[in-house]
Design a protein around this motif. Sequence first.
Motif, short mmCIF file in Angstrom:
data_model
loop_
_atom_site.label_atom_id
_atom_site.label_comp_id
_atom_site.label_asym_id
_atom_site.label_seq_id
_atom_site.Cartn_x
_atom_site.Cartn_y
_atom_site.Cartn_z
N ALA A 126 0.54 -0.99 -0.08
CA ALA A 126 -0.06 -0.07 -0.21
C ALA A 126 0.85 1.50 0.06
N ILE A 127 2.15 1.04 0.85
CA ILE A 127 2.91 2.52 0.65
C ILE A 127 3.15 2.09 -0.25
N LYS A 128 3.70 0.83 -1.90
CA LYS A 128 4.57 1.73 -2.64
C LYS A 128 3.41 2.31 -3.53
N LYS A 129 2.60 1.64 -3.43
CA LYS A 129 0.93 2.42 -4.73
C LYS A 129 1.22 3.85 -3.91
N ALA A 130 1.08 4.03 -3.07
CA ALA A 130 0.92 5.43 -3.00
C ALA A 130 2.13 6.40 -3.45
N ILE A 131 3.36 5.96 -2.88
CA ILE A 131 4.14 6.47 -3.55
C ILE A 131 4.42 6.57 -5.49
N GLY A 132 3.79 5.38 -5.45
CA GLY A 132 3.81 5.34 -6.84
C GLY A 132 5.24 4.11 -7.32
N ARG A 133 5.84 3.37 -6.65
CA ARG A 133 7.35 2.54 -6.53
C ARG A 133 6.14 1.42 -6.96
#
Lengths: 350, 243
Positions: free
Chosen positions: A343-350
Amino acid sequence: MKMLFKGSEAIAEAAIRAGCRLYFGYPITPQSELTEYMSRRLPEVEGTFLQAESEVATVNMMYGASCTGRRVMTSTSSPGFSLMMEGVSYMAGAELPAVFVNVVRGGPGLGDIQPAQSDYFQATKGGGHGDYRMIVLAPHTIQEAVDLMNLAFDLADKYRMLVTILADGMLGQMMEPVEFPPMRDPNDVPEKKWALTGAKGREPRKVTSFDIDPYELEKMNLRYQATYKKVEENEVRYEEMNTEGADIIVAAYGTMARIVKTVIHMAEEEGIKVGLFRPITLWPFPYKRLNELADTVDTILTVEMSYGQMLEDVKLGVNGKAKTPFYGRSAGVVPTPTEVLDAIKKAIGR
Amino acid sequence: MPDSLSKKEFTYCPGCHHGIVHRLIAEVIDELGIREKTLIVAPVGCSVFAYEFFNVDGTVAPHGRAPAVATGMKRATPDKIVFTYQGDGDLASIGTAEIVHAANRGENITTIFINNAVYGMTGGQMAPTTLLGQKTTTTPYGRDAKANGYPIRMSEMLSTLAGAAYIERVMVTTPQNVIKAKRAIKKAFETQIKGLGFSLVEVLSTCPTNWGKSPVEAGKWLEENMAKYYPLGVYVDRTKEAE
Ligand SMILES: Cc1ncc(C[n+]2csc(CCOP(=O)(O)OP(=O)(O)O)c2C)c(N)n1
Ligand code: SF4
């Protein structure tokens, strides 16, 4: 000295050490161990344990006991807390101090007995009727839950308010080594000049939540609001971890924040700097600090074991200064660290 | 005027028995010398202001919950004398669970139960104690057992519980009845003072306003109808065996 304790039992012991000698309650999973512990332990310290016939009766027994000026508590889980709401509203109106422990489980309705955070609205925004507030403390470890018990009783007495410890099934059921504070003398509390102790040599005292005259009742309500304002000014509590220079800040409380602490290390290995913002008081919510943090990052991700309840407060704090994506599971499903990392990666576009 | 009554003027309607019962309780508290350690738990209903009419410390419980509030008070401060004052809507309907369990625990409190066969404050709706055939605003054709169940006899029901130490039903329609009622109230408080357990006095009372009767007619209706279905007398007295 550290002792290995189950969460529910540690909270119970901490309450007794905080000077609480009166417990009323009704069994409900996943916190019945707390009730059982109190039934064993309170007689040892000349306290009173009473298993009530329902949560409705429980909260009203607390009302009566609190009227006399003594420290009183209960513990319950979600459906039980719902039943207590009538009395919660009356106690708030009568400005009676007391401590509630809500070990939240999956809902709505009968739900399940797994950990959840979906009683956030009920605890922080009302649940009972009328314009009232209660202080809501959200520990993320058993040690913190123990430490917060003294604070809970002190705040309740200081402001003549209700305090809820909002925990979840995970905190209630797991075991951890904890260190207890020393036993406090139950009589060593500030004098309560409003308590019903018998009208000996003075005018009779009355404790009520009502006035039939709307102008008088409005005055009472304004008094409550003034108290709440003081609490908002003085009692906001939170923890920050790695927020300085973070790529993203995650807002989470309780068990969910504990999971995020693990995720922070996992993310580090992948070169992502994750900060954690953990409200300890859910009411009063740390809006101000969150607003300052929103100046330092692009994204504040909220993760909860509910579907966007705390998210509403995060959005109020951020006030449009940063993106506020959301990841939540509920109904007793506890998100895994990997899911949170995704979810974190998705939120920062990684 | 008894010391245990405050200077506040009663707000009850003419001919309502709430006022008489208040005075009897106050006289009993005076005679027992317990004013300075008595706590009243007032109900929701016409007697919601009872906490103001008595010159003692007091509070107002949520509708029906007075026995639970009183339980909390008594457990917290066993040296105090705690009494609840409750109507039939309060005690026999919304608060049935609380009164049954307080009685069954033998909670050392005293309850004064005002049975006027109707909800007074909210404007004359059916109570659990409303007699069969009796018209109220929610039984406009008269109470029908099929639709609404039967009038509930609380004193009889509660007296089956082992925790009940003393339960008596009285009325205050004549001077003789008033004397008997006062004796019962005194005995109930003495039961608590001696620590013998739960005590309750049910008082058959009038509600002239909602019955649509004059005070005199109301008294007569009470004696001729209510007292038949709700016989006066002592329902349980375990004070001897407990002593
Ligand atoms: C939870 C709740 N439900 C309903 C009410 C409304 N209400 C106020 S008084 C009352 C009836 C009281 O009747 P009773 O106990 O017989 O007392 P009386 O007025 O006849 O003296 C009701 C239903 C309330 N205050 N709270
Ligand atoms: S409405 Fe009935 S019970 Fe209420 S004060 Fe008037 S007469 Fe008494």
